[in-house]
Structures are given as structure tokens and as C-alpha cells.
Design an enzyme around this catalytic site. Sequence first.
Site, PDB file in Angstrom:
ATOM      1  N   CYS A  82      15.539  -5.983  21.377  1.00  0.00           N
ATOM      2  CA  CYS A  82      14.665  -6.482  22.446  1.00  0.00           C
ATOM      3  C   CYS A  82      13.358  -5.689  22.426  1.00  0.00           C
ATOM      4  O   CYS A  82      13.167  -4.808  21.604  1.00  0.00           O
ATOM      5  CB  CYS A  82      15.351  -6.314  23.801  1.00  0.00           C
ATOM      6  SG  CYS A  82      17.022  -6.983  23.819  1.00  0.00           S
ATOM      7  N   LYS A  89      -4.727   7.180   5.897  1.00  0.00           N
ATOM      8  CA  LYS A  89      -5.164   6.021   6.700  1.00  0.00           C
ATOM      9  C   LYS A  89      -4.064   5.615   7.687  1.00  0.00           C
ATOM     10  O   LYS A  89      -2.919   6.076   7.574  1.00  0.00           O
ATOM     11  CB  LYS A  89      -5.492   4.860   5.758  1.00  0.00           C
ATOM     12  CG  LYS A  89      -4.285   4.388   4.931  1.00  0.00           C
ATOM     13  CD  LYS A  89      -4.675   3.442   3.810  1.00  0.00           C
ATOM     14  CE  LYS A  89      -3.458   3.041   2.990  1.00  0.00           C
ATOM     15  NZ  LYS A  89      -3.822   2.255   1.795  1.00  0.00           N
ATOM     16  N   TYR A 120      20.105 -10.852  23.864  1.00  0.00           N
ATOM     17  CA  TYR A 120      19.572 -12.216  23.894  1.00  0.00           C
ATOM     18  C   TYR A 120      20.186 -13.101  22.819  1.00  0.00           C
ATOM     19  O   TYR A 120      20.297 -12.697  21.667  1.00  0.00           O
ATOM     20  CB  TYR A 120      18.058 -12.199  23.679  1.00  0.00           C
ATOM     21  CG  TYR A 120      17.279 -11.552  24.794  1.00  0.00           C
ATOM     22  CD1 TYR A 120      17.475 -11.923  26.119  1.00  0.00           C
ATOM     23  CD2 TYR A 120      16.332 -10.581  24.504  1.00  0.00           C
ATOM     24  CE1 TYR A 120      16.736 -11.323  27.133  1.00  0.00           C
ATOM     25  CE2 TYR A 120      15.586  -9.987  25.507  1.00  0.00           C
ATOM     26  CZ  TYR A 120      15.784 -10.363  26.823  1.00  0.00           C
ATOM     27  OH  TYR A 120      15.059  -9.778  27.812  1.00  0.00           O
ATOM     28  N   ASP A 139      12.243  -3.402  24.450  1.00  0.00           N
ATOM     29  CA  ASP A 139      12.334  -1.992  24.842  1.00  0.00           C
ATOM     30  C   ASP A 139      13.659  -1.343  24.504  1.00  0.00           C
ATOM     31  O   ASP A 139      13.858  -0.173  24.796  1.00  0.00           O
ATOM     32  CB  ASP A 139      12.175  -1.871  26.365  1.00  0.00           C
ATOM     33  CG  ASP A 139      11.078  -2.749  26.889  1.00  0.00           C
ATOM     34  OD1 ASP A 139       9.927  -2.521  26.470  1.00  0.00           O
ATOM     35  OD2 ASP A 139      11.365  -3.669  27.682  1.00  0.00           O
ATOM     36  N   ARG A 184      -7.777  -7.919  -5.279  1.00  0.00           N
ATOM     37  CA  ARG A 184      -8.044  -7.635  -3.868  1.00  0.00           C
ATOM     38  C   ARG A 184      -9.474  -7.106  -3.790  1.00  0.00           C
ATOM     39  O   ARG A 184     -10.401  -7.818  -4.156  1.00  0.00           O
ATOM     40  CB  ARG A 184      -6.973  -6.647  -3.364  1.00  0.00           C
ATOM     41  CG  ARG A 184      -6.830  -6.610  -1.860  1.00  0.00           C
ATOM     42  CD  ARG A 184      -5.711  -5.665  -1.424  1.00  0.00           C
ATOM     43  NE  ARG A 184      -6.079  -4.260  -1.565  1.00  0.00           N
ATOM     44  CZ  ARG A 184      -5.284  -3.236  -1.226  1.00  0.00           C
ATOM     45  NH1 ARG A 184      -4.077  -3.455  -0.758  1.00  0.00           N
ATOM     46  NH2 ARG A 184      -5.703  -2.007  -1.366  1.00  0.00           N
ATOM     47  N   ARG A 195      -3.922   9.322  -6.026  1.00  0.00           N
ATOM     48  CA  ARG A 195      -4.118   8.954  -4.615  1.00  0.00           C
ATOM     49  C   ARG A 195      -2.792   8.601  -3.936  1.00  0.00           C
ATOM     50  O   ARG A 195      -2.588   7.467  -3.495  1.00  0.00           O
ATOM     51  CB  ARG A 195      -5.034   7.722  -4.494  1.00  0.00           C
ATOM     52  CG  ARG A 195      -6.447   7.857  -5.009  1.00  0.00           C
ATOM     53  CD  ARG A 195      -7.291   6.656  -4.553  1.00  0.00           C
ATOM     54  NE  ARG A 195      -6.654   5.380  -4.806  1.00  0.00           N
ATOM     55  CZ  ARG A 195      -6.780   4.655  -5.915  1.00  0.00           C
ATOM     56  NH1 ARG A 195      -7.558   5.076  -6.894  1.00  0.00           N
ATOM     57  NH2 ARG A 195      -6.141   3.511  -6.044  1.00  0.00           N
ATOM     58  N   HIS A 251      -7.114   0.050  -8.312  1.00  0.00           N
ATOM     59  CA  HIS A 251      -5.837   0.123  -7.588  1.00  0.00           C
ATOM     60  C   HIS A 251      -4.827  -0.796  -8.277  1.00  0.00           C
ATOM     61  O   HIS A 251      -5.199  -1.882  -8.736  1.00  0.00           O
ATOM     62  CB  HIS A 251      -6.087  -0.318  -6.135  1.00  0.00           C
ATOM     63  CG  HIS A 251      -5.009   0.047  -5.154  1.00  0.00           C
ATOM     64  ND1 HIS A 251      -4.301   1.235  -5.197  1.00  0.00           N
ATOM     65  CD2 HIS A 251      -4.528  -0.623  -4.074  1.00  0.00           C
ATOM     66  CE1 HIS A 251      -3.442   1.252  -4.196  1.00  0.00           C
ATOM     67  NE2 HIS A 251      -3.556   0.151  -3.504  1.00  0.00           N
TER      68      HIS A 251
END
Length: 387
Positions: free
Chosen positions: A324, A47, A277, A326, A145, A233, A177
Site C-alpha cells: 500500500c 547524481k 487491498y 504507507d 541517447r 565513471r 557511454h
Amino acid sequence: MSSPRSSDERAYAALRAEAVVDLDAISANVSRLRAHVDNRDVLAVVKADGYGHGIIQSARAARVGGAGWLGVALISEALQLRAAGDTGPVLCWLTVPGERYADAIAAHVELAVYSVDQLGEIDSAARQVGRRVGIHLKLDSGLGRGGATPDDWGPLIEAAAFAQESGAIEVTGVFSHLACADEPSHPSVKAQVTEFEAGVSRALEAGLEPRHLHLANSPATLALPDTWWTMVRPGIAIFGLSPFADGLSPVLLEPAMTLRARLALVKRVPPGQGISYGHTYITTRETTLGLVPIGYADGVPRSASNQGEVLVRGQRFRMVGRVCMDQFVIDLGDAEAAAGDPVVIFGDPRRGEPSALDWANAAGTIGYEIVTRIGPRIPRSYRSAVT
Ligand SMILES: *Cc1c(COP(=O)(O)O)cnc(C)c1O
């Protein structure tokens, strides 16, 4: 997705950074996990774009390694596998009302069922398609869940037995699970195993004959033989990362992904220079800075600011200042380096490289999140001698 498409575009983007995925490592991990569980069936979980490694390539490599089954969360992911030519058993376990069940059934995808309502929807879709669908009933044995609670389990297995009689559905599996398998001695593990056992017995008593009984995710596959039943799994382990906080594993796991970049700039700065920054780091002496041209848009966690380490010319260097969007900065001290030098952000610790788990620890998260969130601006390239 804005991932580069053509190989030219990919090569161009890779000048800046790329994620190199070793498909043979995935095959070898699956094969070793399968041997570890005494050749039980392995359902390889691919997944979320194969945990960021590429769903199609990872699926193929997992099949080569001996995965009889593939597991995905979404129907769209299952259909992606079919579109790429995978014809083997696939289980899909997360759907919402109104889902494209008919497409999944027509594509021979097996479906997890959590509730009587969902069973009804799948039953009518199967009638419409004119094909019997394999389903795996999911018991919530304690994770809290998805799946039917023990109280709702009776009505679900009754309804499934009835639907099976009438022909559109075949219950091929029962599963659950685990909540705390990464802490193998956690008391919830035993409680969940007992609850699952009871759920399986009740399903058999209701006349169901599920061939596939499965409970084990990666940590349970590695450390909890009581949870192996007929199939395991594993997800993160097939990609070579340990699910345990200490990063250890009783089975050799080879990390499949190496994230690397090339230094955009190397420069000398004086003492007292604030970095990035917010100036959260200030140099204490004259030093050399290296600019690494990937940032949080590419999956470098901002919470690893001032913490994460990378490898340049065989040596580890720490990031300084904030990550940052990028880019981020490393302090190279007085080491030799030049713009264009390769930087390994994470890879295989056996080669001295930082691991995805090191980054997870630096960022206060888990290795899963590090590999899964590598962004679409990073091209993936694949290495394999076999696949
Ligand atoms: C994601 C997932 C797995 C795999 O978990 P790992 O910890 O990556 O091994 C197994 N089963 C289900 C139902 C899942 O959602």
C-alpha cells in the site's frame, strides 16, 4: 522535499523507518575500484541525490576513497556540491538550452557538450563570466541517447577546436557511454569501443588534446579493461550494488544502504483471512501477521507485492498481499515477534539480510531503481569512522 530537517525530527521519524548509509563502505568501494583499474582516475557518479544515499555525504565519502572527479547529471547537482564546499573536479552532463551555464562556469564545473548549438551557448556564457571552461565532448558511439553521432562528430570537433583557439573553451575530455556493458560479451560493446577509438583519433587529428578519455560505467569498470582509457565513471558500484543481473562482482562491493523499519503491529489471524487491498493473498492456516509501516510512497515497489522478503529477529519472512502507499504486511507464521521489532527491508546479504537486488528481482526492476527511489519520508542517517 519533506525530509525531516532537525536531528530531533529525524530521530522521531526514524522510530518508524530509516535508511542507514555506511559512508566507509562508499569510500572502500571507490578505493577498491580504483585499485582494480590500476589507479586510473575515478569519476564517482553521485547524481540523483547520490543514487538516493545523499549527494553531499556520498561525494565526501567518494573523495575520501580516492575519487579525483565527481559526476552529476544536472547543473543544480553540481552547484549543490560546490555549496557544500567541494572544490575538486566535477563534470556535469545533462543540460537544456537556456541552462544556467554562467553559474556552472563561475563555479568551475566542467560541462559535457553534445552539439554545436550547445557549444555556442557555453562559449558565450564563458565569455560573459570571463573564465575559460573545461568541456568534455560526448560521442554517441552506439547507445543512441545523448552525444553527437559519428556523422555529427566532425562538425562538433571542428567547432570545439575553433572555440578553443579563440580562448573561452578548453577541451579537457572526450567521452561516451555504453549500452550493454552489463552483458560484457554483447557484440555492441566491441562496436562501441571501436567507434570511440575512431572518435578520439579524429579529435586528436583536429588538434584537440583531451587529457581525459572515458567510457566505462560500473559494469565496464568491473569487467571490461578495454574501456578504461584514462578514467572510469562508476555509479552504482560505489554504492556497493552489482550492476550485473546475477549480482556478482569481481571486486568486493559493500552495500552502503540499509533500509529498516519497526513493526507497527503484530496480530494473530484465522485461516481464510484476505490480506490487504484486493485480497490477493488469503491465509491458509492460523498465522501471525506483522505490519511494516512503509509503502510505495517510501519506495517499496508495488510490483513486489506478495514477493519481497524482510528480516525480523534473524529470520526471513515474505510479504503477503499488496504493498500500500504507507504499509505492507508480512506473514510471520508462528514465529515470535512484537510491535516495535526492527525489520530490515534490505541491506547486506553477508549479514543474511535481503539485498536491494533481491527487491529488484521481486519487483522486476534493477537495484538502481530500488535505492534511488527511497522517498523523502525516510530519514537518512550516516555511519562512518573515517569521513
Ligand atoms: C549514470 C551514468 C554513469 C554511471 O552508471 P552506473 O551504471 O551507475 O555505473 C556513468 N556515466 C554516465 C554518462 C551516466 O549517465
